[in-house]
Design an enzyme around this catalytic site. Structure first.
Site, short mmCIF file in Angstrom:
data_model
loop_
_atom_site.label_atom_id
_atom_site.label_comp_id
_atom_site.label_asym_id
_atom_site.label_seq_id
_atom_site.Cartn_x
_atom_site.Cartn_y
_atom_site.Cartn_z
N LYS A 10 -4.19 2.72 -2.84
CA LYS A 10 -5.33 3.48 -3.38
C LYS A 10 -5.74 4.46 -2.43
O LYS A 10 -6.63 4.65 -1.75
CB LYS A 10 -6.57 2.60 -3.53
CG LYS A 10 -6.33 1.60 -2.35
CD LYS A 10 -7.78 0.47 -2.52
CE LYS A 10 -7.60 -0.49 -1.76
NZ LYS A 10 -7.63 -1.72 -1.34
N MET B 190 -8.78 8.45 8.60
CA MET B 190 -9.27 8.89 7.32
C MET B 190 -10.26 9.91 7.67
O MET B 190 -11.44 10.07 6.82
CB MET B 190 -10.13 7.91 6.73
CG MET B 190 -9.25 6.59 6.11
SD MET B 190 -9.97 5.20 5.55
CE MET B 190 -10.32 4.11 6.78
N ASP C 222 0.91 -1.23 -0.09
CA ASP C 222 0.08 -0.02 -0.22
C ASP C 222 1.02 1.34 -0.14
O ASP C 222 1.96 1.23 0.40
CB ASP C 222 -0.89 0.02 1.28
CG ASP C 222 -1.88 -0.93 1.27
OD1 ASP C 222 -2.13 -1.39 0.36
OD2 ASP C 222 -2.47 -1.11 2.19
N1 SAH Z 1 -4.10 0.10 8.67
C1 SAH Z 1 -3.66 1.67 8.85
C2 SAH Z 1 -4.79 2.64 8.83
C3 SAH Z 1 -5.14 2.43 7.20
S1 SAH Z 1 -6.41 3.65 6.94
C4 SAH Z 1 -3.19 1.71 10.30
O1 SAH Z 1 -3.51 0.70 10.95
O2 SAH Z 1 -2.37 2.83 10.71
C5 SAH Z 1 -5.54 5.12 6.33
C6 SAH Z 1 -5.47 6.12 7.70
O3 SAH Z 1 -4.52 5.95 8.45
C7 SAH Z 1 -5.19 7.36 7.30
O4 SAH Z 1 -6.26 8.29 6.53
C8 SAH Z 1 -4.64 8.06 8.46
O5 SAH Z 1 -5.92 8.39 9.28
C9 SAH Z 1 -4.15 6.95 9.23
N2 SAH Z 1 -2.62 7.06 8.99
C10 SAH Z 1 -1.97 6.24 8.34
N3 SAH Z 1 -0.60 6.21 8.43
C11 SAH Z 1 -0.58 7.24 8.95
C12 SAH Z 1 0.59 8.14 9.47
N4 SAH Z 1 1.80 7.96 9.31
N5 SAH Z 1 0.27 9.47 10.21
C13 SAH Z 1 -0.79 9.47 10.39
N6 SAH Z 1 -1.92 8.81 10.42
C14 SAH Z 1 -1.72 7.73 9.46
#
Ligand code: SAH
Length: 269
Positions: A72, A184, A51
């Site tokens: 995506k 998100m 991803d």
């Molecule tokens: N599986 C991921 C989440 C995926 S949904 C996890 O466990 O972190 C995608 C969302 O994750 C983004 O919109 C944001 O809200 C958050 N996110 C992912 N990476 C991030 C980062 N480095 N810093 C802050 N928020 C993050």
């Protein structure tokens, strides 16, 4: 022949040599926050389906793998979910060591259930390797316990996507005394705030947005629930960011709001 990979897998859902996909949580981007198992599987991987939230520094740990980018990210060109699933199945059935690498933890807003269903349907075995989800990493950088026993009854991971739908019980969240960790949510900050306020959450509920946790350019922004749309927009809050909402954030949010030069722990980004 027994390989290091087959001998140590976490689930024994197939004989050695059986097609197998490892779902690996990449954490928030800093390779030091990967599990030892994740590092080992990346080193052994022949194919990594990744991803866009899994950072380049993490990919460097899979030097011999073919890296296939299937991100995506909202707003950009996206790879259809069905294509990702077909590709994953095809590579696994071809006998290649496949890692499905996802940002944070695969089970937190990661469409894990759909991908597992696709593997089950194709009789491909799988293992899930946990990762540090963005919300947990964000709380760690702030030094704030999400379940602060004085101020929170627990924690809920929620998605800003739900802000548009009618089927979320905002009232339950608003009165839960849970710390809400919203993923998100950047594009829906206003809707999220108004849903919680309408449901009766106090207007001065502290909120901290942590942007790009795990990277050198991480930012922390603090606000009250009532002002968060205006305040975060004015600061140019951009994705990816998580919002931590609730009383457990109060002291840290106040310190950030008054510009207190508190030195924060530096272990994440
Ligand atoms: N599986 C991921 C989440 C995926 S949904 C996890 O466990 O972190 C995608 C969302 O994750 C983004 O919109 C944001 O809200 C958050 N996110 C992912 N990476 C991030 C980062 N480095 N810093 C802050 N928020 C993050």
């Amino acid at each position: 022949m027994k390989t290091a990979e087959t001998s140590t897998r976490a689930t024994s859902d197939g004989p050695p040599g059986y097609s197998h996909v490892y779902f690996v949580g990449a954490g928030p981007g800093d390779p030091e926050l990967l599990t030892v198992r994740a590092v080992r599987l990346l080193a052994l991987a022949e194919v990594v389906l990744v991803d866009d939230l899994a950072g380049e520094a993490v990919l460097a740990l899979a030097p011999t793998a073919r890296i296939i980018r299937v991100g995506k990210r909202g707003g950009c060109a996206s790879t259809p979910q069905s294509f990702i699933e077909r590709l994953m199945v095809r590579e696994a059935l071809a006998g290649r060591r496949v890692v499905r690498l996802k940002g944070g933890d695969c089970g937190v807003f990661g469409r894990l259930a759909e991908e597992i269903a696709a593997l089950d349907a194709a009789r491909v075995a799988w293992t899930v390797v946990p990762g540090i989800t963005a919300g947990i990493a964000a709380a760690a950088t702030l030094g704030v316990p999400l379940t602060d026993r004085e101020r929170a009854h627990g924690v809920a991971f929620i998605t800003g996507h739900g802000a548009e739908g009618a089927d979320v019980d905002w009232s339950a969240f608003a009165h839960s005394r849970l710390t809400l960790v919203a993923y998100m949510a950047v594009a829906r900050v206003g809707m999220l705030a108004s849903n919680l306020l309408q449901a009766g959450m106090p207007i001065d509920t502290p909120v901290i947005a942590v942007e790009r946790v795990g990277s050198m350019s991480k930012r922390n922004l603090a606000s009250r629930l009532i002002d968060m749309e205006a305040s975060f927009k004015a600061s140019g809050l951009a994705s990816p960011a998580v919002l931590l909402i609730g009383e457990a954030m109060r002291e840290r949010a106040l310190a950030l709001m008054v510009g207190d030069a508190v030195r924060l722990p530096a272990q994440v980004g």
